[in-house]
Design an enzyme around this catalytic site. Structure first.
Site, PDB file in Angstrom:
ATOM      1  N   CYS A 133      58.291  39.787 109.716  1.00  0.00           N
ATOM      2  CA  CYS A 133      58.980  39.308 108.507  1.00  0.00           C
ATOM      3  C   CYS A 133      60.450  39.718 108.519  1.00  0.00           C
ATOM      4  O   CYS A 133      60.778  40.911 108.410  1.00  0.00           O
ATOM      5  CB  CYS A 133      58.267  39.855 107.267  1.00  0.00           C
ATOM      6  SG  CYS A 133      59.184  39.645 105.738  1.00  0.00           S
ATOM      7  N   CYS A 175      61.772  41.404 105.295  1.00  0.00           N
ATOM      8  CA  CYS A 175      61.223  42.763 105.179  1.00  0.00           C
ATOM      9  C   CYS A 175      62.122  43.777 105.882  1.00  0.00           C
ATOM     10  O   CYS A 175      62.276  44.913 105.425  1.00  0.00           O
ATOM     11  CB  CYS A 175      59.823  42.830 105.788  1.00  0.00           C
ATOM     12  SG  CYS A 175      58.593  41.797 104.960  1.00  0.00           S
TER      13      CYS A 175
END
Length: 301
Positions: A39, A42
């Site tokens: 991600c 993230c």
């Protein structure tokens, strides 16, 4: 919690969540970051979360949960996109967000929730000690021992430089002692947007001091006002001298006279100075309340 798959790994994950999040949130704000290695957002949010929580430890804790390795927990919390962050207090989620916030937004999110974190026994004892020292300093200042009060508060400010409330109290005592330069220095590191009442009062008092006419000899100004009551500049200057002398009522009388004669004089300078006096005294101060009533009577007549 609803039942999850009974594998050994998942049971361990749930038990760790109970300990690290549910139990820990009884004494701290716990941020749970649902993330994954693949991600991109993230990787942007993660370091900011670590920075902000580390700066506020132990009141804030961070728990990171890899959704790929903890699929049962991710399903339990209905994680549909990542990053997703949940904030826990007192054993339950109280707020959250999805996506990568910027540092300012993330800081505001955490600060808003910190008010709900109970003080530890150590913190409560420290606050009680601080309150006792502040009370002693304020009592000394009320009796005219401003320098002694400044020494007590100065020691506290040196030990706790991030406490704007203490800096504000320290500056007020320094001003009472006539030490304008030290009061200015005491407020120099306080954020400009600080909302502490004592900081606001001290800054208003400093603004008045910077704008005040020297109070050594006001006889000439007073004579000018008597000779020509319509001389608004002399009234305004006389008010500045009276402020420097500590004569609130006398200064207010002159400023109110200016406002009564011409409320827009000098772009409303008299009203602005009077409002600064209210701030310096404290909005709830009896003198401020009484004088604001006089201002309203003139302003709306």
């Amino acid at each position: 919690m609803a039942s999850l798959a009974p594998s050994t790994a998942e049971k361990a994950s749930i038990e760790a969540f109970r300990t690290d999040v549910i139990d820990a949130s009884k004494t701290a704000l716990v941020l749970v970051d649902f993330w994954a290695e693949w991600c991109g957002p993230c990787k942007t949010l993660g370091p900011l979360l670590e920075k902000i929580t580390a700066a506020r430890a132990p009141k804030v804790k961070l728990v990171k949960i890899d959704v790929d390795k903890n699929q049962a927990l991710a399903a339990q919390f209905r994680i549909q996109s990542i990053p997703t962050v949940y904030a826990f207090l007192d054993g339950r989620p109280v707020d959250g967000f999805q996506g990568a916030l910027g540092e300012r937004e993330l800081t505001a999110f955490v600060e808003k929730l910190l008010a709900g974190v109970p003080a530890s026994d150590t913190e409560a004892a420290m606050e009680a000690q601080i309150a006792e020292l502040v009370g002693a300093a304020e009592a000394a200042s009320a009796e005219g021992a401003h320098h002694e009060a400044a020494q007590m508060l100065g020691a506290l400010v040196q030990e706790l430089p991030d406490r704007a409330d203490l800096a504000g109290k320290y500056a007020l005592v320094l001003l009472a002692a006539g030490d304008v330069d030290s009061a200015t220095a005491a407020l120099a590191l306080v954020p400009a947007d600080a909302k502490d009442a004592d900081v606001i009062r001290a800054r208003a008092a400093l603004a008045l001091a910077a704008d005040a006419v020297p109070a050594d000899d006001l006889a000439d100004l007073a004579a000018k006002v008597v000779a020509d009551p319509a001389d608004l500049q002399s009234r305004y200057d006389l008010a500045g001298g009276l402020i420097g002398r500590g004569d609130q009522d006398g200064a207010a009388d002159q400023l109110l006279a200016v406002i009564s004669a011409d409320r827009g004089w000098n772009e409303g300078a008299a009203r602005e100075r009077l409002l600064k006096m209210f701030e310096a005294a404290g909005i709830g101060d009896p003198w401020s309340i009484k004088t604001r009533a006089r201002l309203r009577t003139i302003w709306f007549s």
